[in-house]
Design an enzyme around this catalytic site. Structure first.
Site, PDB file in Angstrom:
ATOM      1  N   MET A   1       0.847  -1.195   0.000  1.00  0.00           N
ATOM      2  CA  MET A   1       0.000   0.000   0.000  1.00  0.00           C
ATOM      3  C   MET A   1       0.882   1.244   0.000  1.00  0.00           C
ATOM      4  O   MET A   1       0.433   2.343   0.357  1.00  0.00           O
ATOM      5  CB  MET A   1      -0.944  -0.009   1.202  1.00  0.00           C
ATOM      6  CG  MET A   1      -1.924  -1.181   1.125  1.00  0.00           C
ATOM      7  SD  MET A   1      -3.497  -0.891   1.943  1.00  0.00           S
ATOM      8  CE  MET A   1      -2.962  -0.644   3.603  1.00  0.00           C
TER       9      MET A   1
ATOM     10  N   LEU B   1       6.656   3.118   1.356  1.00  0.00           N
ATOM     11  CA  LEU B   1       7.564   1.972   1.485  1.00  0.00           C
ATOM     12  C   LEU B   1       8.702   2.245   2.465  1.00  0.00           C
ATOM     13  O   LEU B   1       9.182   3.371   2.599  1.00  0.00           O
ATOM     14  CB  LEU B   1       8.145   1.622   0.106  1.00  0.00           C
ATOM     15  CG  LEU B   1       7.104   1.272  -0.963  1.00  0.00           C
ATOM     16  CD1 LEU B   1       7.802   0.851  -2.261  1.00  0.00           C
ATOM     17  CD2 LEU B   1       6.155   0.175  -0.510  1.00  0.00           C
TER      18      LEU B   1
ATOM     19  N   HIS C   1       9.440  -3.439   3.261  1.00  0.00           N
ATOM     20  CA  HIS C   1       9.000  -3.726   1.890  1.00  0.00           C
ATOM     21  C   HIS C   1      10.198  -4.049   0.998  1.00  0.00           C
ATOM     22  O   HIS C   1      10.145  -4.940   0.159  1.00  0.00           O
ATOM     23  CB  HIS C   1       8.294  -2.505   1.288  1.00  0.00           C
ATOM     24  CG  HIS C   1       7.023  -2.119   1.975  1.00  0.00           C
ATOM     25  ND1 HIS C   1       6.902  -0.973   2.704  1.00  0.00           N
ATOM     26  CD2 HIS C   1       5.820  -2.731   2.025  1.00  0.00           C
ATOM     27  CE1 HIS C   1       5.669  -0.876   3.182  1.00  0.00           C
ATOM     28  NE2 HIS C   1       4.996  -1.936   2.790  1.00  0.00           N
TER      29      HIS C   1
ATOM     30  N   GLN D   1     -10.365  -2.443   2.448  1.00  0.00           N
ATOM     31  CA  GLN D   1      -9.872  -3.120   3.653  1.00  0.00           C
ATOM     32  C   GLN D   1      -9.809  -2.199   4.876  1.00  0.00           C
ATOM     33  O   GLN D   1      -9.365  -2.610   5.931  1.00  0.00           O
ATOM     34  CB  GLN D   1      -8.520  -3.780   3.391  1.00  0.00           C
ATOM     35  CG  GLN D   1      -7.356  -2.820   3.228  1.00  0.00           C
ATOM     36  CD  GLN D   1      -6.088  -3.550   2.795  1.00  0.00           C
ATOM     37  OE1 GLN D   1      -5.955  -3.976   1.653  1.00  0.00           O
ATOM     38  NE2 GLN D   1      -5.149  -3.717   3.718  1.00  0.00           N
TER      39      GLN D   1
ATOM     40  N   ASP E   1       2.518  -8.807   9.438  1.00  0.00           N
ATOM     41  CA  ASP E   1       1.088  -9.085   9.237  1.00  0.00           C
ATOM     42  C   ASP E   1       0.880 -10.593   9.214  1.00  0.00           C
ATOM     43  O   ASP E   1       0.431 -11.170   8.221  1.00  0.00           O
ATOM     44  CB  ASP E   1       0.628  -8.428   7.935  1.00  0.00           C
ATOM     45  CG  ASP E   1       0.735  -6.917   8.016  1.00  0.00           C
ATOM     46  OD1 ASP E   1       0.086  -6.328   8.885  1.00  0.00           O
ATOM     47  OD2 ASP E   1       1.516  -6.330   7.238  1.00  0.00           O
TER      48      ASP E   1
ATOM     49  N   SER F   1       6.845  -0.153   9.870  1.00  0.00           N
ATOM     50  CA  SER F   1       5.464  -0.109   9.386  1.00  0.00           C
ATOM     51  C   SER F   1       5.230   1.243   8.747  1.00  0.00           C
ATOM     52  O   SER F   1       5.763   2.256   9.217  1.00  0.00           O
ATOM     53  CB  SER F   1       4.510  -0.293  10.568  1.00  0.00           C
ATOM     54  OG  SER F   1       3.205   0.117  10.208  1.00  0.00           O
TER      55      SER F   1
ATOM     56  N   ARG G   1       2.680   2.885   8.983  1.00  0.00           N
ATOM     57  CA  ARG G   1       1.953   3.687   9.988  1.00  0.00           C
ATOM     58  C   ARG G   1       2.900   4.374  10.970  1.00  0.00           C
ATOM     59  O   ARG G   1       2.489   5.326  11.637  1.00  0.00           O
ATOM     60  CB  ARG G   1       0.972   2.816  10.757  1.00  0.00           C
ATOM     61  CG  ARG G   1      -0.253   2.447   9.963  1.00  0.00           C
ATOM     62  CD  ARG G   1      -1.358   1.906  10.851  1.00  0.00           C
ATOM     63  NE  ARG G   1      -2.630   1.901  10.160  1.00  0.00           N
ATOM     64  CZ  ARG G   1      -3.037   0.957   9.346  1.00  0.00           C
ATOM     65  NH1 ARG G   1      -2.277  -0.095   9.139  1.00  0.00           N
ATOM     66  NH2 ARG G   1      -4.203   1.028   8.728  1.00  0.00           N
TER      67      ARG G   1
HETATM   68  O1  PAF Z   1      -0.180  -5.627   3.723  1.00  0.00           O
HETATM   69  C1  PAF Z   1      -0.586  -4.717   2.973  1.00  0.00           C
HETATM   70  O2  PAF Z   1       0.096  -3.726   2.729  1.00  0.00           O
HETATM   71  C2  PAF Z   1      -1.964  -4.834   2.337  1.00  0.00           C
HETATM   72  O3  PAF Z   1      -2.866  -5.436   3.213  1.00  0.00           O
HETATM   73  C3  PAF Z   1      -1.939  -5.559   0.984  1.00  0.00           C
HETATM   74  C4  PAF Z   1      -1.513  -6.998   1.117  1.00  0.00           C
HETATM   75  C5  PAF Z   1      -1.009  -4.834   0.024  1.00  0.00           C
HETATM   76  C6  PAF Z   1      -3.354  -5.556   0.370  1.00  0.00           C
HETATM   77  O4  PAF Z   1      -3.814  -4.257   0.183  1.00  0.00           O
END
Ligand code: PAF
Length: 279
Positions: free
Chosen positions: A28, A31, A35, A59, A148, A183, A185
């Site tokens: 999402m 980064l 990532h 989501q 996650d 993260s 966030r």
């Molecule tokens: O983990 C994430 O960043 C999101 O949940 C994902 C897997 C890209 C789906 O939007």
């Protein structure tokens, strides 16, 4: 690195690459090194690596969380290119959802516990977008961060139920020097909150030692929650010690070969998750 915004362009670039050894990293955006570790792993295991950057509205169960989610597409593309990504896919909401996605996935109990209880609809939204992305990219392997932990179990369940020919690869959590799990966030935390958030990982990692010295499951869970209750900035949603395959709570370390402790905690207004593998 190619940057594409439509599924048609994405598929024509993948076709032109002439390989089925395609690794995929869905993100999402905003980064960070977590990532990039997924991109680097994919680059080392595949001929072509595709990454998506898409803040998926379906989501988010809290509209203000969606609104404030960090968006840094230019910086993301520069980071992806530097890590060896071949194609960056940055679709619009209209491209991914030309009409509302009304699919409801049966993801089993792994989607009902923990995050499933606190974020209703969240995992269904994850399954909607990840299935769409898998159909678009048709990767051989897809890479997800272990932060996650529950999301990985949910995606594996979705892949099994849809018979998708993609291998799901879980990669270790990348942490700041302070121990805080990386993260997107984290960028929303104030300097004070970030210092405090670093305290989340401490009782988690110490609890592994506590467990190894003979503490039972309940004692170990109490050790972690006690460690966090002293900090007024924290509000704990849950700390659960679960079997890795079912994500159901265990009472005894012998109940499963692989056991993980999962935490969700608010640090100020920002909700963070983390986990520790006990065995
Ligand atoms: O983990 C994430 O960043 C999101 O949940 C994902 C897997 C890209 C789906 O939007």
């Amino acid at each position: 690195m190619e940057i594409v915004r439509t599924i048609a362009d994405l598929q024509s670039k993948i076709k032109a690459a002439g390989t089925t050894e395609v690794g995929f990293v869905p993100t999402m955006g905003a980064l960070h090194e977590g990532h990039l570790s997924l991109i680097k792993r994919s680059v080392s295991e595949n001929v072509l690596t595709v990454a998506s950057v898409f803040v998926n509205p379906t989501q988010f169960n809290d509209p203000s969380d969606l609104e404030r989610y960090p968006r840094t597409p230019e910086a993301d593309c520069a980071l992806l290119a530097s890590a060896g990504c071949g194609i960056a896919f940055l679709p619009s909401v209209e491209e991914m959802y030309p009409e509302p996605d009304t699919r409801t996935f049966d993801l089993g109990t792994v989607a009902e516990v923990m995050e499933g209880r606190y974020r209703p609809g969240h995992f269904n939204g994850v399954a909607q977008i990840v299935s769409k992305l898998f159909y678009a990219v048709q990767p051989k392997r897809a890479y997800f961060g272990d932060k996650d932990f529950q999301q990985i179990a949910v995606i594996r369940s979705m892949v099994r139920s849809l018979n998708l020919p993609v291998e799901i690869i879980a990669c270790p959590i990348v942490r700041e020097a302070s121990g805080l799990a990386k993260s997107s966030r984290n960028t929303l935390l104030s300097a004070e909150e970030k210092t405090n958030a670093a305290l989340i990982s401490q009782p988690l990692s110490c609890s592994r030692e506590f467990m190894r010295q003979g503490a039972g499951v309940a004692e170990t869970a109490a050790f972690v929650t006690r460690g966090l209750q002293n900090e007024p900035l924290f509000r704990l949603d849950y700390y659960e010690i679960v079997a890795d395959d079912t994500l159901l709570p265990v009472k005894d370390w012998n109940e499963s070969a692989h056991i993980t402790g999962c935490i969700a905690v608010y640090c100020g207004k920002i909700r963070l998750i983390d986990n520790v593998h006990y065995k």
